[in-house]
Design a protein around this motif. Structure first.
Motif, PDB file in Angstrom:
ATOM      1  N   ASP A   1      43.100  31.530  43.911  1.00  0.00           N
ATOM      2  CA  ASP A   1      42.099  32.474  44.063  1.00  0.00           C
ATOM      3  C   ASP A   1      41.902  33.887  44.586  1.00  0.00           C
ATOM      4  O   ASP A   1      43.080  34.032  45.379  1.00  0.00           O
ATOM      5  N   ASP A   2      41.111  34.814  44.174  1.00  0.00           N
ATOM      6  CA  ASP A   2      41.194  36.102  44.473  1.00  0.00           C
ATOM      7  C   ASP A   2      42.362  36.763  44.633  1.00  0.00           C
ATOM      8  O   ASP A   2      42.968  37.628  45.482  1.00  0.00           O
TER       9      ASP A   2
ATOM     10  N   GLU B   1      37.789  36.913  37.486  1.00  0.00           N
ATOM     11  CA  GLU B   1      36.301  36.512  37.930  1.00  0.00           C
ATOM     12  C   GLU B   1      35.266  37.958  38.098  1.00  0.00           C
ATOM     13  O   GLU B   1      36.047  38.935  38.000  1.00  0.00           O
TER      14      GLU B   1
HETATM   15 CA    CA Z   1      37.408  34.122  43.948  1.00  0.00          CA
END
Ligand code: CA
Ligand code: C2E
Ligand code: CA
Ligand code: CA
Length: 276
Positions: free
Chosen positions: A178-179, A235
């Motif tokens: 993530d990220d 995202e």
């Molecule tokens: Ca994220």
């Protein structure tokens, strides 16, 4: 960011400042919040760039506090992560997600939902066992959930993280970063781990229409990820022009307000009927 400032407090003073109202609410109010139904889970669609159809969802927790109203997840998660609270929140989110998957998989049999897993939760040796137990309880395969970890989770205890990710893999659970781009891990390091996808952080995606540096970062990350056999998710996609550019770069999945904000549980079936 709130998460970082909470961490900074701990790093600087060596202990968590427990005196602000939000901290008190989180640290002492979580059990009551869980038993009184103040927490809920919302589901944000993950859309296939190629087909424009729903490929899955990300589960995101919400807490509507009787006194403070809706609490920011980034803030209360950062506080809960300092202690045992994060285990209780994760347990709640995973159970809600599995209960819903049970129903929604009748509409899309291979539907999967991503859940966010914090370092303290992942690195517990019992974690794969606990998750396996829950999957059995709901009679769902490991493939029905995906786990999102940040790069920092891998850095806390890389050896144990790999062990646990491997154990999750054995029960069919895929793990994604993530990220991506906000930490310091190289793609070469990530490739050495049993990871299936990279979620490129919103901060790189947000201004790719105007920021050439971010264009290069995002397009080359997607290219390298594919070379290494990793899927890519972007995202924070808020407009069609950004979507078109990401499609041109070959990004596999898109998440963002352009398609949908996180949906309350009640709206998911309607969404699925319109978008599969
Ligand atoms: Ca994220
Ligand atoms: P995240 O995992 O990076 O989740 C994506 C965040 O971006 C979500 O914020 C989502 O609502 C928001 N978002 C999605 N699309 C867009 C967009 O197009 N534009 C903008 N500006 N934002 C978008 P949210 O729900 O406030 O969650 C914040 C963070 O809190 C999450 O970031 C995650 O780190 C954490 N979090 C949320 N739920 C959970 C949970 O159940 N467990 C754990 N450990 N962390 C959670
Ligand atoms: Ca996430
Ligand atoms: Ca984030």
């Amino acid at each position: 960011e709130a998460k970082n400032s909470a961490k900074a407090v701990v790093e600087f003073t060596g202990e968590l400042d427990t005196t602000t109202p939000l901290r008190i609410a989180v640290l002492s109010g979580l059990d009551q919040a869980l038993s009184e139904g103040q927490l809920s889970v919302v589901y944000q669609p993950l859309m296939s760039t190629a087909t424009g159809l729903t490929g899955g969802f990300e589960a995101l927790v919400r807490w509507t506090h009787p006194e403070f109203g809706p609490l920011s997840p980034a803030e209360f998660i950062a506080i809960a992560e300092m202690g045992e609270g994060i285990r209780k929140i994760t347990d709640f989110v995973v159970r809600q997600t599995l209960a819903n998957l049970k129903v929604w998989r009748r509409i899309i049999p291979d539907l999967h939902i991503a859940v966010n897993i914090s370092p303290r939760v992942l690195l517990d040796h019992h974690f794969p066992e606990i998750i396996e137990g829950m999957l059995k309880e709901f009679d769902l395969p490991g493939e029905s959930i995906v786990m999102e970890l940040t790069e920092s989770t891998l850095l806390v205890d890389p050896v144990r993280a790999v062990e646990i990710i491997n154990m999750l893999g054995e029960i069919g659970i895929k793990v994604e970063i993530d990220d991506y781009g906000t930490g310091y891990s190289s793609l070469a390091y990530i490739k050495s781990l049993p990871i299936s996808a990279l979620k490129i952080d919103r901060s790189f995606v947000a201004d790719i229409l105007t920021d050439e540096t971010n264009q290069v970062i995002v397009s080359s990350t997607i290219k390298m990820a594919h070379t290494l056999g990793l899927q890519t998710v972007a995202e924070g996609v808020e407009d069609e022009a950004t979507l078109m550019l990401l499609r041109k770069y070959g990004c596999d999945m898109i998440q963002g307000y352009y398609y949908a904000k996180p949906l309350p549980e009640k709206e998911v079936v309607g969404w699925l009927k319109r978008n599969v």
